[in-house]
Design an enzyme around this catalytic site. Structure first.
Site, short mmCIF file in Angstrom:
data_model
loop_
_atom_site.label_atom_id
_atom_site.label_comp_id
_atom_site.label_asym_id
_atom_site.label_seq_id
_atom_site.Cartn_x
_atom_site.Cartn_y
_atom_site.Cartn_z
N HIS A 17 40.41 32.59 82.45
CA HIS A 17 40.27 33.06 83.84
C HIS A 17 40.69 31.97 84.83
O HIS A 17 40.18 31.92 85.95
CB HIS A 17 38.83 33.49 84.16
CG HIS A 17 38.23 34.38 83.13
ND1 HIS A 17 38.28 35.75 83.20
CD2 HIS A 17 37.57 34.09 81.98
CE1 HIS A 17 37.67 36.27 82.15
NE2 HIS A 17 37.25 35.29 81.39
N GLU A 34 60.45 28.15 88.87
CA GLU A 34 60.24 29.35 89.70
C GLU A 34 61.37 30.37 89.48
O GLU A 34 61.15 31.58 89.37
CB GLU A 34 60.20 28.98 91.18
CG GLU A 34 58.98 28.17 91.56
CD GLU A 34 59.13 27.60 92.97
OE1 GLU A 34 58.84 28.32 93.92
OE2 GLU A 34 59.57 26.45 93.11
N SER A 74 62.88 20.26 100.13
CA SER A 74 62.76 21.26 101.19
C SER A 74 63.66 20.79 102.33
O SER A 74 63.79 19.60 102.58
CB SER A 74 61.31 21.33 101.65
OG SER A 74 61.26 21.81 102.97
N LYS A 103 58.47 17.25 100.00
CA LYS A 103 58.44 18.27 98.94
C LYS A 103 59.34 17.93 97.74
O LYS A 103 60.43 17.42 97.89
CB LYS A 103 58.87 19.63 99.51
CG LYS A 103 57.91 20.22 100.51
CD LYS A 103 56.57 20.61 99.90
CE LYS A 103 56.65 21.92 99.19
NZ LYS A 103 56.89 23.04 100.07
#
Ligand code: ARG
Length: 451
Positions: free
Chosen positions: A144, A278, A265, A271
């Site tokens: 979980h 992704e 970024s 970043k």
């Protein structure tokens, strides 16, 4: 046909990766025609000469594709007759484009399955390498997405190796089902010539021949099989990607991707985004979409061949390119990932992942598991209320919850917990080492069978 209308039916542009299979198939078909004395040996030789020249032109990019000839079959046959004259028109004796396209798609898919299996082997080898290199790394295992029990990082990584091994099984199965030679079916009903289908199968390295001509030209299951296997493999890659994204975040800080596999970024200078992971996650949706495109194309088709089936290709090629590119990139990305041992261990220490072990300790002292569970649950509440972890409790504090606790309770630590879990497939060092050698032997067997 007007140019605009032609654009709607033509397929020669996106089919070109099949051209070499088309020629290989034609070489075998014409050889069989001459063996069966349907064409003469001389005619077969001429056809072979011409086909080899066409192949050369295609490979050297000098072949002039003519859109008006619609597909690669007609383009190749037309060029063949240009080179060797009218004898080229004999090539299509005892054949239809319906069995021809089935043949070359099957040949392509067989190669594709092998390619993808090799890529999966590389990925699994990379996971084994990471597991061996980081054997002593301990992190919380999650359920979980809550810290659950301590595990070895190797055990976690090898869970993915198991998934990719199952994927290899699926691609292998897809290979076996594509390994049926369809030529000799004709348009749908068989052919009125004395064709030797077994000979063609042997020439082209097929293990079997198809048994029902109507099914043969209608069947695209072998494309679905590869597409489904790819969808499952992409799902596995996507789950690993999700973990890499999480683990690379400041919140987790478990892993760091190499510079090659992060991007900046354009606005936020701090970043280091895990875009490759992704994108792999995102491209999984694309592969699922292609799988369903194929299902949808096929679902309402009456027997036998229907032109709808031409629409199988672009989506299918997209699946093939997406999974194969993803597997390569993903393996390179994993090869250069680093793990942060301290952060992982800290996540274990600053948690209650030893709760089950403490309950098992009480079970060992003859307290029924349900009661032990209740005791440790109360201990957890106490710790939470007092801002403490188990390892910060004194023996005296332990004893307030049960008089069964002795000094040795203080010896329970993550390594103890891990090595206690020694059931087959468990996270103990012994089991994980066994798992590594077991995966290595399975890989060896796969490599032996494939070559
Ligand atoms: N381009 C066609 C396909 O991909 C080849 C078979 C054409 N057959 C036909 N009867 N028009 O399905």
């Amino acid at each position: 046909m007007s140019k605009n209308y032609l654009k709607y039916t033509m397929s020669y542009d996106y089919e070109q990766r099949l051209a070499k299979y088309d020629i290989k198939g034609s070489l075998a078909h014409s050889l069989m025609l001459s063996k069966q004395q349907i064409i003469s040996t001389e005619e077969m030789r001429k056809i072979h000469e011409g086909l080899n020249q066409v192949l050369n032109e295609i490979e050297n990019d000098t072949f002039k594709w003519n859109p008006e000839l619609e597909d690669i079959h007609m383009n190749i046959e037309f060029r063949l007759t240009e080179i060797i004259g009218n004898i080229g028109s004999k090539l299509h004796t005892g054949r239809s484009r319906n069995d021809q396209i089935s043949l070359i798609m099957r040949m392509y898919v067989k190669d594709l399955n092998i390619d993808t299996i090799y890529k999966l082997i590389n990925l699994i080898k990379c996971l084994i390498k990471l597991s061996e290199k980081h054997f002593s790394f301990i992190l919380p295992g999650y359920t979980h997405l809550q810290r659950a029990q301590p595990i070895l990082l190797s055990h976690h990584l090898l869970a993915y190796a198991e998934m990719f091994l199952r994927d290899i099984d699926r691609f292998n199965d897809a290979f076996l089902r594509a390994d049926f030679m369809p030529l000799g079916t004709g348009a749908l009903a068989g052919l009125p010539y004395d064709l030797d289908r077994g000979f063609v199968a042997k020439e082209l390295g097929f293990k079997n021949i198809t048994s029902n001509s109507i099914d043969t030209v209608s069947d695209r299951d072998f494309l679905l099989d590869y597409s489904y296997a790819s969808s499952v493999a992409m799902m596995h890659i996507s789950r690993l990607s999700e973990e890499i994204v999480l683990w690379s975040s400041d919140e987790f800080g478990f892993s760091k991707l190499s510079k090659d596999f992060t991007t900046w970024s354009s606005i936020m200078p701090q970043k280091r985004n895990p875009d490759f992971a992704e994108l792999a996650r995102g491209k999984t949706g694309r592969v699922y979409g292609d799988l369903f495109r194929l299902f949808t194309i096929l679902k309402g088709l009456p027997l036998a061949y229907n032109r709808d089936m031409q629409e199988d290709k672009e989506g299918f090629f997209d699946i093939a390119d997406t999974i194969n590119f993803t597997l390569d990139i993903f393996t390179d990305m994993l090869d250069t990932i680093t793990f942060n041992k301290e952060n992982m261990y800290k996540a274990v220490e600053e948690s209650y992942v030893l709760a089950t072990d403490i309950a098992d300790y009480l079970v060992d002292k003859s307290i029924p598991f349900r009661n032990a569970h209740k005791i440790v649950s109360e201990m957890t509440d106490f710790c939470l209320n007092n801002n403490k972890f188990f390892h910060e409790l004194t023996l005296l504090e332990y004893k307030q919850f049960s008089d069964k606790f002795e000094k040795d309770i203080l010896d329970i630590d993550p390594a103890f917990s891990i090595n206690k879990r020694n059931t087959i497939g468990g996270t103990s060092e012994t089991q994980v080492r066994l798992n590594i050698s077991n995966i290595k032997s399975r890989l060896k067997l796969i490599e032996k069978n494939i070559s």
